[in-house]
Scaffold this motif. Sequence first.
Motif, PDB file in Angstrom:
ATOM      1  N   ASP A 202       0.801  -1.219   0.000  1.00  0.00           N
ATOM      2  CA  ASP A 202       0.000   0.000   0.000  1.00  0.00           C
ATOM      3  C   ASP A 202       0.839   1.278   0.000  1.00  0.00           C
ATOM      4  OD1 ASP A 202       0.954  -0.028   2.556  1.00  0.00           O
ATOM      5  OD2 ASP A 202      -0.977  -0.394   3.518  1.00  0.00           O
ATOM      6  N   ASP A 204       2.669   2.703   2.228  1.00  0.00           N
ATOM      7  CA  ASP A 204       2.637   3.592   3.405  1.00  0.00           C
ATOM      8  C   ASP A 204       3.940   3.560   4.194  1.00  0.00           C
ATOM      9  OD1 ASP A 204       2.528   1.146   4.636  1.00  0.00           O
ATOM     10  OD2 ASP A 204       0.598   1.461   5.619  1.00  0.00           O
ATOM     11  N   GLU A 211       3.200  -5.102   8.997  1.00  0.00           N
ATOM     12  CA  GLU A 211       1.809  -4.644   9.168  1.00  0.00           C
ATOM     13  C   GLU A 211       0.908  -5.805   9.580  1.00  0.00           C
ATOM     14  OE1 GLU A 211      -0.089  -1.377   7.380  1.00  0.00           O
ATOM     15  OE2 GLU A 211       1.214  -1.491   5.623  1.00  0.00           O
ATOM     16  N   ASP A 217      -3.675  -3.199   8.048  1.00  0.00           N
ATOM     17  CA  ASP A 217      -3.965  -3.667   6.696  1.00  0.00           C
ATOM     18  C   ASP A 217      -2.791  -3.352   5.766  1.00  0.00           C
ATOM     19  OD1 ASP A 217      -4.946  -4.278   4.226  1.00  0.00           O
ATOM     20  OD2 ASP A 217      -6.879  -3.297   4.528  1.00  0.00           O
ATOM     21  N   PRO A 218      -2.135  -4.378   5.217  1.00  0.00           N
ATOM     22  CA  PRO A 218      -1.007  -4.127   4.315  1.00  0.00           C
ATOM     23  C   PRO A 218      -1.440  -3.619   2.949  1.00  0.00           C
ATOM     24  CG  PRO A 218      -1.427  -6.479   4.442  1.00  0.00           C
ATOM     25  CD  PRO A 218      -2.349  -5.822   5.444  1.00  0.00           C
ATOM     26  N   ASN A 220      -3.897  -1.193   2.698  1.00  0.00           N
ATOM     27  CA  ASN A 220      -4.585   0.070   2.931  1.00  0.00           C
ATOM     28  C   ASN A 220      -3.648   0.987   3.694  1.00  0.00           C
ATOM     29  OD1 ASN A 220      -6.240   2.194   3.674  1.00  0.00           O
ATOM     30  ND2 ASN A 220      -7.989   0.872   4.191  1.00  0.00           N
ATOM     31  N   ALA A 221      -3.274   2.109   3.065  1.00  0.00           N
ATOM     32  CA  ALA A 221      -2.322   3.029   3.690  1.00  0.00           C
ATOM     33  C   ALA A 221      -2.907   3.699   4.928  1.00  0.00           C
ATOM     34  CB  ALA A 221      -1.878   4.088   2.689  1.00  0.00           C
ATOM     35  N   THR A 223      -5.433   2.334   7.525  1.00  0.00           N
ATOM     36  CA  THR A 223      -6.238   1.181   7.934  1.00  0.00           C
ATOM     37  C   THR A 223      -7.563   1.587   8.575  1.00  0.00           C
ATOM     38  OG1 THR A 223      -4.322  -0.264   8.201  1.00  0.00           O
ATOM     39  CG2 THR A 223      -6.282  -0.853   9.446  1.00  0.00           C
ATOM     40  N   ASP A 230      -1.152   5.036   8.091  1.00  0.00           N
ATOM     41  CA  ASP A 230      -0.629   4.138   9.125  1.00  0.00           C
ATOM     42  C   ASP A 230       0.752   4.612   9.586  1.00  0.00           C
ATOM     43  OD1 ASP A 230      -2.924   2.708   8.658  1.00  0.00           O
ATOM     44  OD2 ASP A 230      -1.943   1.061   7.595  1.00  0.00           O
TER      45      ASP A 230
HETATM   46 CA   LIG Z   1      -1.077  -0.150   5.816  1.00  0.00          CA
END
Ligand SMILES: [Ca+2]
Length: 263
Positions: A202, A204, A211, A217-218, A220-221, A223, A230
């Motif tokens: 993601d 982030d 993560e 969530d890997p 979703n930057a 989460t 994140d």
């Molecule tokens: Ca993330």
Amino acid sequence: MIHSQKMHLAIFFPLMIVIGVGVFWYVQKNPLGSTTSDVAIDTTTPQTTDTLPTGEPSQIQKNTLANNTTGKQEHPLAILDKQRVEDIYAIQSALEHFWDIHGEYPYIDKYLNKLGRDGTACLNAEGFQPAGCADPYRAVVPYDPGLGAYLYMSDGESYFLRFTQDGKSETFPEGEGIYDLTTDGIVPLSYVQYVGEEGDSDGDQLGDAEEIAVGWDPNNADTDGDGFSDFVEVMNGLNPNGDGELPNGEMIRQMFLLMATAQ
Ligand SMILES: [Ca+2]
Ligand SMILES: [Ca+2]
Ligand SMILES: [Ca+2]
């Protein structure tokens, strides 16, 4: 610098493993943030982190606005970023003063000392000292205006001062990330270049494997979808997976800061 980098690596990698195992053990026994039953992971559209969220101010905003006495409207993260850059250059000035007198930098063999706290609150001819030290070169060593800390390490010949930027400061346009101020200038550290096959899906700046290990969530930057990435949350001691501060946040923050040294 080569000698210095080898020294860093020789110390960092065993510590990375120890801290990684420690975090993994801790997470197994103490799931972070929300319990697993109510973790809501958004696997749809990644959230943008370019604009401030609306509604109630976040903990970052509350902390920052409480310290903003100018009354000028600024992005709360920009205030933190600007303060960090000012602090880092102030510490650099004190370190160079120390060098001018002693021909070396304050030697610290402990890994990644947090500046401005406990034994590093004051700087004098003896090096970093607790608050109220005699004949100080720098009576009050600044500490991170967020919930984290500046990190310092030196073999006497060179040093690094590690700090983070949340990417909102116009006076430091390099953007969100982790940086070292060294005797060679400011060096951006890239966690992405360390993570290798695991990657940072993601983008982030937090590796997929880590993560997942801590329950974020890997893919979703942001989460928890509150408008702060994140990365920004963990670097400011906040919970990327819900409201409030991150339980055991300093240890987890340092784990990610450690990973950044591998570039
Ligand atoms: Ca993330
Ligand atoms: Ca990531
Ligand atoms: Ca967030």
